[in-house]
Design an enzyme around this catalytic site. Structure first.
Site, mmCIF file in Angstrom:
data_model
loop_
_atom_site.group_PDB
_atom_site.id
_atom_site.type_symbol
_atom_site.label_atom_id
_atom_site.label_comp_id
_atom_site.label_asym_id
_atom_site.label_seq_id
_atom_site.Cartn_x
_atom_site.Cartn_y
_atom_site.Cartn_z
ATOM 1 N N SER A 122 0.840 -1.199 0.000
ATOM 2 C CA SER A 122 0.000 0.000 0.000
ATOM 3 C C SER A 122 0.872 1.244 0.000
ATOM 4 O O SER A 122 1.651 1.491 0.918
ATOM 5 C CB SER A 122 -0.903 0.000 1.234
ATOM 6 O OG SER A 122 -1.558 1.251 1.304
ATOM 7 N N HIS B 269 -1.211 -1.225 -4.305
ATOM 8 C CA HIS B 269 -2.483 -0.804 -3.693
ATOM 9 C C HIS B 269 -2.451 0.702 -3.427
ATOM 10 O O HIS B 269 -1.533 1.208 -2.787
ATOM 11 C CB HIS B 269 -2.673 -1.584 -2.392
ATOM 12 C CG HIS B 269 -3.981 -1.358 -1.714
ATOM 13 N ND1 HIS B 269 -5.139 -2.040 -2.047
ATOM 14 C CD2 HIS B 269 -4.318 -0.539 -0.694
ATOM 15 C CE1 HIS B 269 -6.120 -1.648 -1.257
ATOM 16 N NE2 HIS B 269 -5.660 -0.729 -0.419
ATOM 17 N N ASP C 89 -4.646 3.898 -1.943
ATOM 18 C CA ASP C 89 -5.781 4.281 -1.109
ATOM 19 C C ASP C 89 -6.204 5.715 -1.412
ATOM 20 O O ASP C 89 -5.479 6.656 -1.097
ATOM 21 C CB ASP C 89 -5.386 4.187 0.371
ATOM 22 C CG ASP C 89 -5.200 2.750 0.817
ATOM 23 O OD1 ASP C 89 -6.136 1.950 0.623
ATOM 24 O OD2 ASP C 89 -4.122 2.430 1.358
ATOM 25 N N MET D 106 -8.689 8.566 -0.387
ATOM 26 C CA MET D 106 -9.541 8.946 0.747
ATOM 27 C C MET D 106 -9.986 10.392 0.575
ATOM 28 O O MET D 106 -9.165 11.246 0.216
ATOM 29 C CB MET D 106 -8.770 8.836 2.061
ATOM 30 C CG MET D 106 -8.182 7.468 2.329
ATOM 31 S SD MET D 106 -7.291 7.500 3.892
ATOM 32 C CE MET D 106 -6.613 5.840 3.916
ATOM 33 N N HIS E 214 -8.227 1.520 -4.180
ATOM 34 C CA HIS E 214 -9.199 1.312 -3.095
ATOM 35 C C HIS E 214 -9.810 2.668 -2.788
ATOM 36 O O HIS E 214 -9.167 3.527 -2.186
ATOM 37 C CB HIS E 214 -8.457 0.721 -1.885
ATOM 38 C CG HIS E 214 -9.294 0.556 -0.669
ATOM 39 N ND1 HIS E 214 -8.757 0.324 0.576
ATOM 40 C CD2 HIS E 214 -10.638 0.567 -0.480
ATOM 41 C CE1 HIS E 214 -9.721 0.203 1.471
ATOM 42 N NE2 HIS E 214 -10.876 0.364 0.860
ATOM 43 N N MET F 251 -11.973 5.007 -0.835
ATOM 44 C CA MET F 251 -12.697 5.280 0.410
ATOM 45 C C MET F 251 -13.291 6.668 0.270
ATOM 46 O O MET F 251 -12.821 7.640 0.872
ATOM 47 C CB MET F 251 -11.726 5.170 1.599
ATOM 48 C CG MET F 251 -11.365 3.723 1.918
ATOM 49 S SD MET F 251 -9.835 3.602 2.862
ATOM 50 C CE MET F 251 -8.652 3.629 1.511
ATOM 51 N N MET G 41 -11.981 -5.478 4.948
ATOM 52 C CA MET G 41 -11.169 -4.555 5.753
ATOM 53 C C MET G 41 -10.904 -5.179 7.117
ATOM 54 O O MET G 41 -11.836 -5.576 7.818
ATOM 55 C CB MET G 41 -11.893 -3.224 5.951
ATOM 56 C CG MET G 41 -11.967 -2.310 4.736
ATOM 57 S SD MET G 41 -10.388 -1.812 4.036
ATOM 58 C CE MET G 41 -9.592 -1.023 5.433
ATOM 59 N N ASP H 106 -7.184 -6.166 3.930
ATOM 60 C CA ASP H 106 -6.511 -4.859 3.996
ATOM 61 C C ASP H 106 -6.551 -4.315 5.417
ATOM 62 O O ASP H 106 -7.618 -4.035 5.953
ATOM 63 C CB ASP H 106 -7.230 -3.899 3.036
ATOM 64 C CG ASP H 106 -6.536 -2.552 2.919
ATOM 65 O OD1 ASP H 106 -5.432 -2.384 3.462
ATOM 66 O OD2 ASP H 106 -7.127 -1.666 2.264
HETATM 67 C C1 DX5 Z 1 -6.512 1.802 5.439
HETATM 68 C C2 DX5 Z 1 -6.021 1.482 4.058
HETATM 69 C C3 DX5 Z 1 -4.944 0.466 3.996
HETATM 70 C C4 DX5 Z 1 -3.655 0.877 4.672
HETATM 71 C C5 DX5 Z 1 -3.036 -0.380 5.223
HETATM 72 O O1 DX5 Z 1 -7.691 2.539 5.348
HETATM 73 O O2 DX5 Z 1 -7.092 0.964 3.278
HETATM 74 O O3 DX5 Z 1 -4.690 0.051 2.675
HETATM 75 O O4 DX5 Z 1 -2.749 1.487 3.802
HETATM 76 O O5 DX5 Z 1 -1.948 -0.032 5.982
HETATM 77 P P1 DX5 Z 1 -1.279 -1.058 7.019
HETATM 78 O O6 DX5 Z 1 -0.802 -2.236 6.234
HETATM 79 O O7 DX5 Z 1 -0.187 -0.239 7.613
HETATM 80 O O8 DX5 Z 1 -2.346 -1.433 8.010
HETATM 81 ZN ZN ZN Z 2 -6.603 0.083 1.278
#
Ligand code: DX5
Ligand code: ZN
Length: 215
Positions: free
Chosen positions: A5, A28, A30, A32, A61, A63, A132, A170
């Site tokens: 990620s 990956h 993220d 947000m 991903h 969010m 998740m 994740d």
């Molecule tokens: C959290 C993200 C994850 C995050 C995971 O909302 O969706 O992808 O980057 O990070 P680690 O592996 O540090 O928990």
């Molecule tokens: Zn993620």
């Protein structure tokens, strides 16, 4: 499969950080929006730069609120897999079809407190299920082991041929947690801190993959 990620990478050196995990399966990313989750990360301009520099498939991903409006843009930009949250999507069947029509795999994410069973039928329209294992919004949180019941339930349906999704997990995946997730039936492991927090991210990917394969 291991999907580092980028959230845990150094954002000042994204091209190098992407190259540092070129032996991984997916990158990956993220996205947000500070609405669906409290945090703000990155959006389309940065994803486009990552798509240009990554030589492995990019796994977005999202969010974000209103993925029905935003998700297809990521598919059209060239993301390999685009995951939206079931808690946010207004018309997830139509959205999956639109993602696929734009050339991407369609992924459906469920938060730790969201049950799996009500969405089995919906998942027949999707290619990946993202379970998740932390509350979405931040990296570096502790793994929530109880979500593995959902992984086991999904695995059973996939093994019986009743569902055809890749099962992704994740949040909080590291050397202490990956084996239990692998034993529960996960196919693809997202890991942020465990990869980018390591001295050698490429070696961390190899090590995590080996641990998952051995379980
Ligand atoms: C959290 C993200 C994850 C995050 C995971 O909302 O969706 O992808 O980057 O990070 P680690 O592996 O540090 O928990
Ligand atoms: Zn993620």
């Amino acid at each position: 499969m291991i999907a580092p990620s980028i959230l845990a990478a150094d954002f000042g050196r994204l091209a190098e950080e992407t190259a540092a995990v070129r032996g991984a399966d997916w990158l990956h990313v993220d996205v947000m929006d500070a609405h669906f989750v409290p945090n703000l990360s990155l959006g389309m301009p940065v994803v486009k730069a990552l798509l240009d520099s990554a030589d492995i498939p990019v796994d977005c991903h999202l969010m974000v609120d209103d993925p029905d409006r935003w998700a297809v843009d990521y598919a059209e930009a060239g993301a390999y897999n685009v995951t939206v949250h079931v808690e946010a999507a207004a018309d997830p069947v139509k959205l999956a079809a639109n993602l696929r029509a734009a050339g991407a795999k369609a992924g459906l994410a469920i938060k730790p407190d969201t049950p799996f069973e009500p969405y089995v039928e919906l998942l027949t329209h999707y290619d990946t299920l993202l379970v998740m294992s932390v509350e979405p919004g931040f990296g570096g949180q502790d793994f929530i082991p109880s979500v593995l019941d959902k992984v086991r339930a999904a695995r059973r349906l996939v093994d019986r041929g009743e569902l055809r999704v890749l099962i992704e997990i994740d949040g909080g995946i590291n050397a202490d947690t990956i084996e239990q997730a692998a034993a529960a039936g996960v196919d693809c492991f997202v890991a942020g801190s465990a990869v980018y927090g390591a001295d050698d991210p490429a070696e961390a990917v190899t090590r995590l993959r080996r641990m998952a394969e051995a379980s």
